[in-house]
Design a protein around this motif. Structure first.
Motif, PDB file in Angstrom:
ATOM      1  N   UNK A 232       9.741   4.476   8.889  1.00 27.00           N
ATOM      2  CA  UNK A 232       9.944   5.003   7.542  1.00 27.00           C
ATOM      3  C   UNK A 232       8.756   4.692   6.644  1.00 27.00           C
ATOM      4  N   UNK A 233       8.194   3.484   6.808  1.00 23.39           N
ATOM      5  CA  UNK A 233       7.051   3.129   5.961  1.00 23.39           C
ATOM      6  C   UNK A 233       5.900   4.097   6.211  1.00 23.39           C
ATOM      7  N   UNK A 234       5.606   4.336   7.507  1.00 16.54           N
ATOM      8  CA  UNK A 234       4.505   5.243   7.814  1.00 16.54           C
ATOM      9  C   UNK A 234       4.757   6.615   7.189  1.00 16.54           C
ATOM     10  N   UNK A 235       6.020   7.050   7.205  1.00 13.38           N
ATOM     11  CA  UNK A 235       6.319   8.358   6.642  1.00 13.38           C
ATOM     12  C   UNK A 235       6.197   8.348   5.120  1.00 13.38           C
ATOM     13  N   UNK A 236       6.719   7.289   4.495  1.00 14.83           N
ATOM     14  CA  UNK A 236       6.709   7.235   3.029  1.00 14.83           C
ATOM     15  C   UNK A 236       5.288   7.129   2.476  1.00 14.83           C
ATOM     16  N   UNK A 237       4.365   6.566   3.269  1.00 15.25           N
ATOM     17  CA  UNK A 237       2.974   6.491   2.814  1.00 15.25           C
ATOM     18  C   UNK A 237       2.418   7.878   2.538  1.00 15.25           C
ATOM     19  N   UNK A 238       2.966   8.903   3.207  1.00 12.74           N
ATOM     20  CA  UNK A 238       2.449  10.256   3.011  1.00 12.74           C
ATOM     21  C   UNK A 238       3.020  10.931   1.768  1.00 12.74           C
TER      22      UNK A 238
END
Lengths: 350, 330
Positions: A232-238
């Protein structure tokens, strides 16, 4: 169809199919048999009666004896085809067996009884689904209880997992605070510590919290998945920060920013985590085996395991229960397979 | 049919928002807009602390204390006794010479299992990925065929195969039909071991196939076109282009499957229960039985065995880290 045609007409060698095409096709065919065959065989077997399951060699399809109601007899009688002797070729109903002889009657003329050698007759059988294997699960095997236990753990754990992991991911991707990197590294580091090496101390924590023999003893230890936080973190960074700042300008609280902006925008990643979490919890075995000792608390997996461990394995209901256990996952897979395979290929987790 | 469900979901979603809005706003006033991050982190960190960080430390306390009590305050300190008892061996290659011969049998079995399962699984996964990477019709369908067993629960997988492999099962019936000798597959030690390797490959290879396939598809096609222009043979293309470019993915897949294989338990436990005798007993089953299934519950011994397993996993994980770093650099 056009793909088949183009496949059939395409050629790598000069003359038709070349060897690698043949091998490819052969390999795939064998694979379909080997990967689906066992599941298919299980499903077919689950519709056989207990006596048909004892049969060796087994028949492919679930067959049951054809029964006929004959005038003058209260119970339905099984039909046999006579293969030798004076009545050869007739289909007769068996009244009873006496030693090597069977007393039989012609259903059309029930008045007269004839004797047939038992080796001169084969049972007439027809395709019948033994649905009682499934109904007895509900009547005698407490299936609904185990099903409910599994559903409860799966649904609640998934909701908590998604909530907690997305909150943590939100904090780690959208705020700058001291210790952020440390926390992130700490969480990622736990990826390397599978729960299997901490069984004893986790059991202590669970038992100190009074959660032994409770579904919560299975739910709580598993909800803070490092995989979920990372995904989720990797996705939210976008997600662009400007979007969040604009909302803050309009006096949105941080909770509102998280719940109303970040969560909806993370839907694709949340969906992947939901699928994973459902899969993990529904299929989990070792930890429930340790925490849940009372049969009222058993999940489907534990119930299946305890039934198969019985000395006298009653295969008919066991097979039916196995089919019902793999059914939900199979349906989910059939509907979502494209997203599941894509999600796994991208994230490399299972 | 879905309309009421989505309406209900939307209702719950809004309700949950409103439920937490006020307390979160109050917290935000206390912490400020940046430090509220800790509030968001708190539930996850609490669970992590209770069920991951704390247990890691506690594991060492268990491994160095004795008796069958679960409460640490009731457990006498025994130093390295648990480790000494596990490691007492005249000859590590012969489990019979060890004090805890069952443990060493499990270690030997796990060693063989890891080598055979990972070796053959990677081989089959690679072949499958290469086949699926070709221009074939119904590629999505075939990909699902291999992947489907990955989603099945270990218990279901074990029961599917137990039903096929039992003495009067369909496999023996088929063999008999072909006039071949029948075998009591799960009762003969060597065959039982063959089948735990086979079943665990069957259940997991789809996952690794998928990752290798993604790796294959990431290889740019112009490399192949260039090779074709130069008239390179198929084998040369495979050995000089495909394999070197797939190597990073390959390393990750190998290490990942090694880590999983070291902890193998579920399918095997249901399929054979570790038997016949201890022919298919693996280390995690030893830990489970020592700590939980058998009486007295030897928590200390189980914890010590877990720590030894953790050591092996740590080495494998460091290998993975090194590999991924190399991949990122390369």
């Amino acid at each position: 169809m056009s793909t088949v045609l183009s496949f059939l007409t395409r050629r790598r060698g000069r003359n038709g199919f070349d060897l690698t095409d043949w091998l490819t096709w052969l390999y795939l065919l064998a694979a379909v048999l080997l990967m689906f065959g066992p599941v298919f065989w299980l499903a077919l077997s689950s519709f056989k009666t207990e006596s048909a399951l004892q049969e060796y060699p087994p028949t492919l399809l679930p067959l049951a004896p054809v029964m006929a109601t004959v005038e003058g007899y209260e119970e339905p009688l099984p039909l046999f085809r006579v293969t030798g002797g004076e009545h050869e070729g007739k289909v007769l109903a068996q009244v009873r067996r006496i030693g090597l002889n069977a007393q039989m009657v012609d259903p059309a003329a029930p008045g007269e009884r004839v004797n047939v050698n038992i080796n001169d007759r084969v049972p007439e059988r027809e395709f019948t689904l033994a649905l009682e294997n499934y109904t007895t699960l509900f009547e005698r095997f407490n299936f609904l209880l185990y099903f409910w236990n599994s559903v409860f753990i799966t649904v609640i754990a998934t909701i908590i997992t998604v909530l907690f992991n997305s909150m943590a991911a939100f904090a780690l991707s959208k705020y700058r605070f001291r210790g952020r990197t440390l926390v992130f590294i700490l969480i990622i580091a736990t990826l390397m510590i599978p729960p299997t090496i901490n069984l004893v101390p986790i059991f202590l924590v669970v038992s100190e919290l009074g959660l032994v023999n409770s579904p919560w003893g299975v739910i709580w230890p598993a909800v803070a998945t490092p995989t979920g936080v990372f995904l989720l973190r990797q996705y939210m960074l976008t997600i662009p920060d400007d979007l969040l700042d604009a909302a803050r300008m309009d006096h949105a609280s941080e909770w509102r920013v998280y719940w109303r902006i970040v969560l909806p925008l993370s839907a694709p990643a949340l969906a992947v985590l939901v699928i994973f979490s459902v899969m993990w919890r529904w299929n989990e075995f070792l930890w429930p085996l340790i925490v849940l000792n009372r049969s009222e608390e058993f999940t489907l997996q534990l119930a299946l395991n305890s039934f198969q461990g019985d000395l006298q394995t009653a295969w008919a209901p066991l097979l039916a229960m196995t089919v019902l256990t793999l059914l939900p996952i199979t349906l989910v897979f059939a509907v979502l397979q494209k997203y599941i395979t894509a999600g796994i290929a991208q994230s490399g987790v299972k | 049919m879905f309309a009421p469900v989505t309406t209900a979901a939307a209702f719950v979603y809004r309700g949950a928002f409103e439920l937490f809005e006020r307390p979160m706003l109050a917290l935000q006033k206390m912490t400020g807009a940046q430090r509220i991050a800790w509030v968001f982190l708190f539930p996850n960190l609490l669970i992590f602390s209770a069920f991951t960080f704390l247990p890691i430390i506690l594991n060492f306390f268990y491994a160095t204390t004795g008796s069958d009590r679960i409460l640490l305050s009731e457990r006498p300190y025994v130093g390295a006794e648990n480790f000494a008892s596990l490691l007492a061996c005249e000859n590590y290659l012969d489990p019979n010479s060890c004090g805890r011969d069952i443990f060493w049998r499990a270690v030997h079995n796990t060693g063989w299992f890891v080598v055979l399962q990972v070796g053959f699984m990677i081989l089959f996964s690679l072949v499958t990925a290469l086949v699926l990477n070709r221009d074939i019709p119904f590629r999505g369908f075939f990909r699902s065929v291999f992947f489907y067993p990955v989603l099945l629960s270990p218990v279901v997988v074990a029961l599917i195969w137990k039903w096929i492999l039992q003495r009067y099962g369909v496999l023996n019936a088929t063999l008999e039909g072909w006039q071949l000798p029948v075998v009591n597959w799960l009762v003969e030690a060597d065959w039982a071991f063959f089948w735990i390797v086979f079943v665990s490959i069957w259940a997991h290879m789809g996952f690794y196939t998928l990752i290798l396939l993604a790796g294959l598809q990431a290889i740019p096609s112009d490399v192949y076109e260039a090779a074709e222009m130069d008239g390179a043979s198929k084998w040369r293309v495979f050995s000089k282009i495909t394999m070197p470019l797939l190597m990073p993915t390959m390393v990750v897949v190998i290490v990942l499957s090694l880590i999983r294989a070291v902890q193998a338990f579920d399918e095997i436990f249901v399929l054979t229960g570790g038997g016949p005798g201890s022919a298919t007993l693996l280390v995690l089953q030893f830990i489970y039985e020592t700590g939980f299934a058998f009486r007295p519950q030897l928590f200390g011994l189980a914890a010590a065995a877990s720590l030894l397993m953790a050591g092996v996993l740590l080495v494998l994980t460091l290998m993975q880290l090194a590999a991924t770093r190399k991949q990122a650099e390369g």
